[in-house]
Design an enzyme around this catalytic site. Structure first.
Site, PDB file in Angstrom:
ATOM      1  N   LYS A 115     -30.639  33.851  15.761  1.00  0.00           N
ATOM      2  CA  LYS A 115     -29.815  33.259  14.706  1.00  0.00           C
ATOM      3  C   LYS A 115     -30.482  33.555  13.382  1.00  0.00           C
ATOM      4  CE  LYS A 115     -25.993  30.899  14.577  1.00  0.00           C
ATOM      5  NZ  LYS A 115     -24.935  30.774  15.585  1.00  0.00           N
ATOM      6  N   ASP A 149     -21.198  33.175  11.168  1.00  0.00           N
ATOM      7  CA  ASP A 149     -21.306  31.767  11.567  1.00  0.00           C
ATOM      8  C   ASP A 149     -20.768  30.999  10.350  1.00  0.00           C
ATOM      9  OD1 ASP A 149     -22.673  29.990  13.822  1.00  0.00           O
ATOM     10  OD2 ASP A 149     -23.190  29.047  11.941  1.00  0.00           O
TER      11      ASP A 149
HETATM   12  O1  2IT Z   1     -22.573  30.387  17.343  1.00  0.00           O
HETATM   13  C1  2IT Z   1     -22.156  31.502  17.721  1.00  0.00           C
HETATM   14  O2  2IT Z   1     -22.089  31.794  18.921  1.00  0.00           O
HETATM   15  C2  2IT Z   1     -21.739  32.448  16.695  1.00  0.00           C
HETATM   16  N1  2IT Z   1     -21.821  32.112  15.515  1.00  0.00           N
HETATM   17  C3  2IT Z   1     -21.256  33.819  17.075  1.00  0.00           C
HETATM   18  C4  2IT Z   1     -22.398  34.737  17.329  1.00  0.00           C
HETATM   19  C5  2IT Z   1     -22.019  36.178  17.569  1.00  0.00           C
HETATM   20  O3  2IT Z   1     -22.962  36.980  17.691  1.00  0.00           O
HETATM   21  O4  2IT Z   1     -20.843  36.514  17.623  1.00  0.00           O
END
Ligand code: 2IT
Length: 446
Positions: free
Chosen positions: A124, A164
């Site tokens: 993240k 996100d």
């Molecule tokens: O919380 C999540 O799973 C996302 N924000 C999507 C992450 C992604 O790599 O598509």
């Protein structure tokens, strides 16, 4: 392994990182019994290794606003675990972003990604940049400045960020443009959530909301109920809420509430497709006010300042906004008003006391299972990119549906209770953990 001992160790090491500690505690409580039936996990110190990220990049992001003032923000990428595939997870731009928030999100991402059946590790990232009130040019300059540092940490076989909170298609565009400029790499594989003409997957924007509704349908069907005609209260009005409203309408349910930091819009007769489309305008404006819906549709939507969606009577509650957005008193109000199912769509949207209350009284499923359709479709985007082709909407939707069915079945397999009901929290955590733990074990001490 004893949850209390690991938590005491982590609290001493990372004081004040409350979101991170909350996320770890929930997973450890779920897996403790199963873990202790596997002495090979304990011997390999899987838990001690899993709760710390592989690495955290922290960098300064300096940019110039429309007034010519120099602004300084912090940027991060938390690469948490790559046992089952390259690091994968979104970028969050929000004023409250800090290492604790990104560590909680990265930790959750490990298990969520494992549940999708696709080979993706957990990560993240993001920044404390606040998009509220920013112009399009400011957003672009910030994204470019952010990528000036991030590009060295990522790559299509290494780490693939996505959106996100605060990062949607527009931001991914600016980020991808700058990545190509810096890296002189013109492949389509380093970010997901891309635009349709430059490597994006059809249905990725809708995928988190659609997947959440497919999962909710499974939960309901297992309890002998049909989603058609159900009243649904949704929180937030961003990308995830938008997709959830769209699929709810398609399935014949009635969305009676969406919300924002300013309050809730109560929509007595249910959201229409026109109102659903207008949510995109509301998000693109960067005003961050749900009241705009009631101003645009005064006959259908009633704005209630300072109220949450959980004050609106409903059958099903779908938190789609932010972590810890639903407290114990909200859970009590929902249940008292007749709500019988809460499927958490936001990451860790419900506070631990709210989850405990729901689990005692109604159906509850956790974010890492319910919202996994988003990252799953990012995985499908990666597959299309590496094959240099695009699938049709039908193809992507079919695969998304299959994946959500598999996530649901894994929850049932690992979370079944003796009375025939399912502890979806336990099921999701154990299923995700077992896959990652075995992968770590088989690959040695690294
Ligand atoms: O919380 C999540 O799973 C996302 N924000 C999507 C992450 C992604 O790599 O598509």
């Amino acid at each position: 392994m004893k949850t209390s001992e690991i938590m005491a160790m982590l609290k001493a090491k990372h004081p004040g990182e409350n979101e991170y500690l909350e996320a770890v505690q929930e997973v450890l409580e779920s897996i403790e019994d199963v873990y202790n039936q596997h002495p090979e996990f304990e011997k390999a110190r899987i838990i001690e290794r899993l709760v710390e990220p592989d690495r955290i990049y922290t960098f300064k992001v300096v940019w110039v606003d429309d007034q010519g003032q120099i602004q300084t923000n912090l940027g991060y990428r938390v690469q948490f675990n790559a046992a089952i595939g390259p690091y994968k997870g979104g970028l969050r731009f929000h004023k409250a972003v800090n290492p604790s928030m990104l560590k909680f999100l990265g930790f959750e991402q490990i298990f969520k990604n494992a549940l999708t059946t696709l080979p993706m590790g957990g990560a993240k990232g993001g920044s404390d940049f606040d998009p509220v009130g920013k112009s399009d040019n400011e957003i672009m300059r910030f994204c470019q400045a952010f990528m000036l540092e991030l590009w060295r940490c990522i790559g299509p076989d290494e780490d693939i960020p996505a959106g996100d909170v605060g990062v949607g298609g527009r931001e991914i565009g600016y980020l991808n443009g700058m990545y190509q400029k810096l890296a002189r790499q013109y492949h389509t594989g380093v970010l997901t959530g891309k635009g349709m003409t430059w490597g994006g997957s059809i249905l990725r924007p809708e995928a988190t909301g659609y997947g959440a509704l497919y999962f909710t349908e499974h939960v309901l069907n297992r309890a002998g109920k049909d989603i058609k005609g159900m009243k649904i209260a949704i929180s937030g009005f961003g990308n995830v809420a938008w997709g959830a409203v769209k699929k709810s309408i398609q399935l014949g349910a009635k969305v009676v509430a969406i919300s924002g930091p300013d309050g809730v819009c109560y929509v007595k007769d249910g959201m229409t497709p026109e109102m659903n489309d207008y949510m995109l305008v509301m998000r693109a404006s960067n005003r961050n006010m749900v009241k705009d819906l009631a101003d645009k549709f005064p006959a259908q939507a009633e704005f209630r300042a300072g109220k949450k969606s959980w004050s609106i009577p409903c059958d099903i509650a779908l938190p789609c906004a932010f972590q810890n957005e639903l407290a114990e008193e909200d859970a009590k109000e929902l249940v008292a008003n007749g709500c019988f199912c809460c499927c958490e769509v936001s990451n860790m949207g419900c506070q631990p006391e709210a989850i405990a209350y729901f689990q005692k009284h109604i159906l509850f499923a956790p974010g890492k299972a319910v919202n996994s359709g988003g990252v799953a479709t990012s995985g499908l985007e990666m597959t299309q990119n590496s094959q240099h082709l695009s699938w049709t909407a039908d193809e992507v939707d079919k695969r998304l549906h299959q994946i959500m069915t598999s996530v649901f079945e894994q929850c049932v397999q690992y979370g079944g209770r003796p009375d025939g009901t399912v502890d979806y929290v336990k099921g999701a955590n154990i299923a995700g953990f077992m896959k990652v733990a075995r992968a770590m074990l088989e690959q040695g001490v690294i």
